[in-house]
Design an enzyme around this catalytic site. Sequence first.
Site: not given
Length: 195
Positions: A83-84
């Site tokens: 998620d990054e």
Amino acid sequence: RAPHLRGHPVIVGGSSMRGVVSSASYEARAMGVHAGQPISQARRICPRAVVLPTSHGVYAEVSRQVMEILGRYTPKLERVSVDEAFLDVSGARRLWGSPTQIGHEIRRTVRAELGLPASVGIAATKLVAKIASSHAKPDGLLLVPQERTVEFLHMLPVGALWGVGPRTRAQLERRGIRTIKQLAEEPESSLVSML
């Protein structure tokens, strides 16, 4: 997948009493729940929390969708985790505007297409962008201008640095180093022997 739980303490991971916390809602985090914690301990800390099993297939698909959206703004994308990601938007400015405009547009697109919040940190370096993103959570945007980088970093606790985990932070704090400014002022030789 469970919008009715929005705003409630939620723990993701393991079963109702076994395994470890993979993630937690901000409401559960406010009670002291954190990733890597045993589920049983998290349940004691936050007994009202709903415990959900992990859904790796769903996470992988949503991650793919988010990364596809990010790739629309620049091909210079470095995925860091599920998620990054880091984006170099220096070549995208003519098409999309300032880094802040790009950040707002990315957040708007992720929300519109996936219904997800997105936090954006903007800075001259990856390290500072990551810290800025952490300070923008949940669902915000923070720009740290290059000329204000040192000022921004110096006011933060030493644990805000990427790579300074609980053990290193505790070791530094035992020596009186509580802020990044204090860490920066410590002689390198002292840090090498300490760490």
